[in-house]
Design an enzyme around this catalytic site. Sequence first.
Site: not given
Length: 275
Positions: A39, A145
């Site tokens: 990632r 979030d």
Amino acid sequence: MSEREFDFTEKDFLRVKKVVYDFAGIDLNDSKKNLVYNRLAKRIRFLDMNSFSAYLDYVEEQGEAEFVHLINAITTNLTFFFRENHHFEYLANQVIPMLLEKNKASKKIRIWSAGCSTGEEPYSIAIVLKEAVPSGWDARVLATDLDTNVVQTGQTGVYKIDRLKGVSDERKKRWFLKGSGAREGYVRVKPELQQIIDFGQINLMNEWPIRDAVDVIFCRNVVIYFDKETQARLFDRYANLLPDNGHLFIGHSESLYKVCDRFELLGQTIYRKIR
């Protein structure tokens, strides 16, 4: 085995672990090493850097702005509408009737989707509110979030049609607009749902800029990333925010057992505050 594009030492991994724990409370174990490499390699490539150590120096220099990019890269945000549908049925059939009675003087209901990901959860909550709460009530969802990218997706309200796999045809027709032409295969949520959701970015490890009382908290598939100590702190703060008998919904693989004793389990990862 192919050689890696960038050096990724044990020291680099420990630095990543420390950053994500200090900033977001996320506890990475050794099984996540490959995921972290894959990632973050994309981010390093994007920034035109040549090593993990250079990137991690950059993270420390940049502070919060790059911390968020790093967290965005290593957490997974895959969800769909009415995921774990029993939670929404319980909300509609048990919790909302109780709140309509309890809050009839103020005519206000507030639900917090903490870790809202790309928005499917808060929109599912909003649909339940629209269907179950009489007009004239002030019923709203706070959707937050850590990941700014997913918050943006939620605000936009456009989704691939396969995210509606758990939604009845009646609800699809009532609450979604089907895309055509270039937008074929996509849906947009109707504006009346968007109007009752406030999207924003919140780091659950920091102070919460929440001024209103909250009746219900959804925090599903968020604490799986946290160690027990961080979970205990977070659930204690949720209990402080909720009224007596306020409800907390968590993910199917999560539990408050031996983590927080301020809630009672009602079944199927639905909890009620008892103290």
